[in-house]
Design an enzyme around this catalytic site. Structure first.
Site, PDB file in Angstrom:
ATOM      1  N   LYS A  74      19.920  52.120   7.648  1.00 33.54           N
ATOM      2  CA  LYS A  74      20.109  50.803   8.300  1.00 33.54           C
ATOM      3  C   LYS A  74      18.785  50.309   8.871  1.00 33.54           C
ATOM      4  O   LYS A  74      18.489  49.119   8.833  1.00 33.54           O
ATOM      5  CB  LYS A  74      21.181  50.898   9.387  1.00 33.54           C
ATOM      6  CG  LYS A  74      22.571  51.059   8.802  1.00 33.54           C
ATOM      7  CD  LYS A  74      23.635  50.959   9.858  1.00 33.54           C
ATOM      8  CE  LYS A  74      25.018  50.973   9.238  1.00 33.54           C
ATOM      9  NZ  LYS A  74      25.332  52.220   8.489  1.00 33.54           N
ATOM     10  N   THR A 103      37.063  42.022  25.970  1.00 31.21           N
ATOM     11  CA  THR A 103      36.893  43.263  26.742  1.00 31.21           C
ATOM     12  C   THR A 103      35.832  43.118  27.835  1.00 31.21           C
ATOM     13  O   THR A 103      35.645  44.027  28.636  1.00 31.21           O
ATOM     14  CB  THR A 103      36.519  44.485  25.853  1.00 31.21           C
ATOM     15  OG1 THR A 103      35.325  44.169  25.142  1.00 31.21           O
ATOM     16  CG2 THR A 103      37.618  44.879  24.902  1.00 31.21           C
ATOM     17  N   VAL A 105      36.207  41.201  30.198  1.00 32.29           N
ATOM     18  CA  VAL A 105      36.992  40.983  31.425  1.00 32.29           C
ATOM     19  C   VAL A 105      37.363  42.346  32.014  1.00 32.29           C
ATOM     20  O   VAL A 105      37.894  43.197  31.300  1.00 32.29           O
ATOM     21  CB  VAL A 105      38.278  40.175  31.104  1.00 32.29           C
ATOM     22  CG1 VAL A 105      39.155  40.039  32.338  1.00 32.29           C
ATOM     23  CG2 VAL A 105      37.914  38.814  30.534  1.00 32.29           C
ATOM     24  N   ILE A 108      40.466  44.706  30.942  1.00 31.80           N
ATOM     25  CA  ILE A 108      40.887  44.546  29.540  1.00 31.80           C
ATOM     26  C   ILE A 108      40.113  45.538  28.672  1.00 31.80           C
ATOM     27  O   ILE A 108      38.891  45.478  28.571  1.00 31.80           O
ATOM     28  CB  ILE A 108      40.672  43.097  29.028  1.00 31.80           C
ATOM     29  CG1 ILE A 108      41.525  42.126  29.858  1.00 31.80           C
ATOM     30  CG2 ILE A 108      41.013  42.989  27.535  1.00 31.80           C
ATOM     31  CD1 ILE A 108      41.540  40.691  29.357  1.00 31.80           C
ATOM     32  N   GLY A 191      25.638  47.303  37.267  1.00 32.07           N
ATOM     33  CA  GLY A 191      26.809  46.525  36.866  1.00 32.07           C
ATOM     34  C   GLY A 191      27.892  46.490  37.931  1.00 32.07           C
ATOM     35  O   GLY A 191      28.638  45.515  38.050  1.00 32.07           O
TER      36      GLY A 191
HETATM   37  P1  DTP Z   1      25.924  50.174  35.364  1.00 26.16           P
HETATM   38  O1  DTP Z   1      24.614  49.763  35.889  1.00 26.16           O
HETATM   39  O2  DTP Z   1      26.299  49.410  34.158  1.00 26.16           O
HETATM   40  O3  DTP Z   1      26.997  50.156  36.426  1.00 26.16           O
HETATM   41  P2  DTP Z   1      26.291  53.027  35.437  1.00 26.16           P
HETATM   42  O4  DTP Z   1      26.373  52.953  36.927  1.00 26.16           O
HETATM   43  O5  DTP Z   1      25.498  54.143  34.863  1.00 26.16           O
HETATM   44  O6  DTP Z   1      25.755  51.669  34.832  1.00 26.16           O
HETATM   45  P3  DTP Z   1      29.203  53.018  35.277  1.00 26.16           P
HETATM   46  O7  DTP Z   1      29.288  52.255  36.558  1.00 26.16           O
HETATM   47  O8  DTP Z   1      29.977  52.510  34.102  1.00 26.16           O
HETATM   48  O9  DTP Z   1      27.716  53.169  34.770  1.00 26.16           O
HETATM   49  O10 DTP Z   1      29.677  54.518  35.507  1.00 26.16           O
HETATM   50  C1  DTP Z   1      29.148  55.301  36.579  1.00 26.16           C
HETATM   51  C2  DTP Z   1      28.883  56.700  36.138  1.00 26.16           C
HETATM   52  O11 DTP Z   1      30.100  57.393  35.811  1.00 26.16           O
HETATM   53  C3  DTP Z   1      28.040  56.831  34.874  1.00 26.16           C
HETATM   54  O12 DTP Z   1      26.681  56.642  35.106  1.00 26.16           O
HETATM   55  C4  DTP Z   1      28.387  58.237  34.468  1.00 26.16           C
HETATM   56  C5  DTP Z   1      29.845  58.354  34.813  1.00 26.16           C
HETATM   57  N1  DTP Z   1      30.649  58.090  33.609  1.00 26.16           N
HETATM   58  C6  DTP Z   1      31.343  56.970  33.349  1.00 26.16           C
HETATM   59  N2  DTP Z   1      31.956  57.064  32.151  1.00 26.16           N
HETATM   60  C7  DTP Z   1      31.651  58.264  31.642  1.00 26.16           C
HETATM   61  C8  DTP Z   1      31.963  58.970  30.436  1.00 26.16           C
HETATM   62  N3  DTP Z   1      32.745  58.445  29.497  1.00 26.16           N
HETATM   63  N4  DTP Z   1      31.443  60.202  30.264  1.00 26.16           N
HETATM   64  C9  DTP Z   1      30.650  60.740  31.190  1.00 26.16           C
HETATM   65  N5  DTP Z   1      30.313  60.134  32.345  1.00 26.16           N
HETATM   66  C10 DTP Z   1      30.800  58.925  32.574  1.00 26.16           C
END
Ligand code: DTP
Length: 331
Positions: A74, A103, A105, A108, A191
């Site tokens: 790719k 998604t 939202v 969702i 986020g």
């Molecule tokens: P953002 O700046 O987008 O908020 P983030 O804080 O790293 O980025 P999240 O708020 O979505 O991300 O999630 C917080 C933490 O929870 C993430 O850094 C690691 C853990 N976590 C979330 N989902 C998973 C997963 N599927 N597997 C392992 N760890 C996870």
């Protein structure tokens, strides 16, 4: 968990490859529901994002971790034609992009988005005309859609940290708080806000009613000062809701964790999710199983034993013989 991920940085010399890999990843998760392929594309994107120089061929890319033959092809196609036939087809078809939009939202997921898509709903504007198809969480997600799309500057999270800390101290000076997620990893913006709270008198052998009471106490205090504006859900251990420190509504999650599980929780919620996966795999290689609650040795029978006592985050790294990484290095 936040929806809006930081776009790959324009400074990254392989930025365009990362963008198309993330778009392919989203399509695998949202349309094909193939989490394995979703993770594979994301892993390749992370490797390319971490590579300091511009990749000049698929062959060169395939030397990086997580970049297999198909992704290398790719990259060659993209370098030769400036586009990807697979992605063009996905965009033309329209299902994937519409589901990806829905998604965005909060509340969702891909399944709900597909259900809405099958009802003929394709855009946020159309969704606003069909609010009756949404549950409480999704309605809040839609209500604050524009706000939740905006990333939160570090200074604003710092301010929230100070407010929560000061409110907790008023309740009980022994409360401990850590804001995890990308904020703890030192990112300039995040986020959402992932707040972890513990108290030395709360341990995992106590009934859930203890954490429920602590959580209620904290949430009430933050509602009183009007930091928390909406509740999505509140259970024994976790509050999901909305706070408004300034003009923009922000997603806020608060978890109460027993003191003996605090460091595993802080480690897990600090992420990144890719780092967590890597660390969990390393733990397994060293005969341990690691999750957001505890670290347990796996005996010769393959059955995990009792959790080992953990006194710090560093302690977890030591047990599994993994070189310590500062939160800023966990990407
Ligand atoms: P953002 O700046 O987008 O908020 P983030 O804080 O790293 O980025 P999240 O708020 O979505 O991300 O999630 C917080 C933490 O929870 C993430 O850094 C690691 C853990 N976590 C979330 N989902 C998973 C997963 N599927 N597997 C392992 N760890 C996870």
């Amino acid at each position: 968990m936040s929806k809006r991920k930081a776009p790959s940085s324009e400074d990254n010399p392989n930025h365009d490859f990362c963008e198309f890999l993330m778009e392919l990843a989203e399509n695998e998760r949202n349309v094909n529901r193939n989490i394995h392929k979703y993770n594979a594309y994301r892993k390749a994107a992370a490797s390319l994002a971490a590579h300091a120089t511009r990749i000049k061929s698929g062959k060169e890319a395939s030397k990086l971790e997580g970049v297999g033959q198909k992704i290398a092809q790719k990259i060659d196609e993209f370098l030769e034609t400036g586009k990807l036939a697979k992605l063009e087809k996905i965009r033309e078809d329209g299902v994937g992009p519409a589901i990806s939009t829905l998604t965005r939202v909060s509340g969702i997921g891909p399944a709900k988005a597909k259900e809405l898509y099958d009802l003929g709903i394709r855009t946020i504007e159309e969704l606003k005309l069909h609010e009756n198809k949404l549950n409480h969480h999704q309605r809040i997600g839609l209500k604050y859609f524009e706000d939740f799309e905006k990333r939160i500057p570090r200074d604003e999270i710092k301010q929230v940290e100070e407010i929560i800390s000061s409110e907790l101290t008023k309740l009980d000076k022994d409360f401990q708080i850590t804001i995890c997620g990308s904020y703890r990893r030192g990112k300039a913006e995040s986020g959402d806000m992932d707040v972890l709270i513990t108290h030395p008198n709360y341990t995992s052998d106590m009934p859930k009613s203890k954490s429920e009471a602590l959580l209620k106490q904290v949430v009430s205090a933050l509602q009183k000062i009007e930091l928390i504006t909406d509740t999505i859900s509140v259970g024994d251990v976790k509050f999901m809701g909305v706070c408004k420190p300034k003009d923009t509504a922000r997603r806020l999650d608060i978890r109460v964790t027993p003191i003996d599980q605090y460091f595993c929780a802080v480690l897990y919620f600090t992420g990144s999710d890719m780092f967590n996966k890597q660390m969990r795999a390393h733990a397994l290689q060293n005969n341990f199983t690691l999750n957001e609650y505890c670290l347990r040795p796996i005996g010769s029978t393959g059955v995990p034993g009792a959790p080992v006592p953990i006194s710090s985050e560093k302690n977890i790294f030591e047990y599994i013989d993994f070189p310590y990484k500062l939160p800023e290095e966990r990407n």
